[in-house]
Scaffold this active site. Structure first.
Site, PDB file in Angstrom:
ATOM      1  CG  ASP A  89      -2.022  -1.009   1.193  1.00 26.65           C
ATOM      2  OD1 ASP A  89      -1.777  -2.134   0.684  1.00 26.65           O
ATOM      3  OD2 ASP A  89      -3.130  -0.714   1.680  1.00 26.65           O
ATOM      4  CE  LYS A 151      -5.224   2.364   2.257  1.00 25.92           C
ATOM      5  NZ  LYS A 151      -4.123   1.651   2.956  1.00 25.92           N
ATOM      6  CE  LYS A 180      -6.866  -0.924   2.543  1.00 26.16           C
ATOM      7  NZ  LYS A 180      -5.538  -1.468   2.947  1.00 26.16           N
TER       8      LYS A 180
END
Length: 212
Positions: A89, A151, A180
């Site tokens: 991430d 995300k 996400k």
């Protein structure tokens, strides 16, 4: 809808201890969460507990500002994968995006994706600092760069995810890139709203509360 299968059980606090990280991982195994998400210095601690389970290990890169160099982000990602991470991430360089240096931002994402091979790459665009047009542009850039997820947030910005942000992101990426949502999602009702919008993963430190 089995909410546990959407959850990245998360602990990214600066003061998180080894014992807390290991507890996080045991909770993820117990509740059958999709993944845990930890800082890169905690990969080995998490892997020790998750080894042999189905829970994936997601690790943050360039966190939480995204303003570190491409070289350092790439090395951090490579090291995380070498130590057992399944997913990365990374935080986009928001300042570069706002400077109009989209070529540098895209090249950085591409380089990190290349460095981690077939592992999952999620790119945090930190929507709280972006206009609606910038959210569209950033989402499209992540898609063009070949990342697997876009995300919303680190959870350390001025706010977390919003349903409006996710609608904009979904309109831009469709089914080509997964989404996400992360930051401020603390109950099952809210989680379900995001999933109905097309979110594939939810990052939260409230996973147990959500599934309970």
């Amino acid at each position: 809808m089995q909410l546990n299968h959407y959850i990245d059980h998360t602990l990214l606090a600066a003061h998180a201890t080894t014992l807390e990280i290991k507890k996080l991982c045991r909770e993820a195994i117990e509740h059958k969460f999709y993944a845990v998400c930890v800082n890169s210095s905690r990969v080995k601690n998490a892997k020790e507990i998750l080894e042999g389970s189905k829970v994936q290990l997601a690790v943050t890169i360039g966190f939480p500002l995204g303003a570190s160099s491409t070289a350092s982000k790439t090395k951090e990602a490579e090291t995380a994968i070498a130590h057992g991470a399944d997913e990365i991430d990374m935080v986009m360089n928001i300042g570069f995006l706002k400077d109009g240096k989209s070529d540098l931002v895209q090249a950085e994402i591409e380089k990190i994706k290349m460095a981690i091979g077939d592992k999952i790459l999620k790119v945090i665009i930190e929507t709280c600092y972006l206009s609606e047009d910038e959210i569209r542009f950033a989402s499209n850039l992540v898609m063009r760069a070949g990342a697997d997820f876009v995300k919303t947030s680190t959870g350390f910005g001025s706010r977390g995810a919003s349903l409006k942000d996710v609608k904009i992101m979904k309109e831009m990426v469709g089914d080509q890139v997964k989404i996400k949502a992360s930051g401020g999602i603390r109950d099952a009702e809210t989680a379900r709203k995001y999933i109905k919008l097309g979110v594939a993963r939810i990052g939260t430190s409230s996973g147990i509360k959500i599934v309970s």
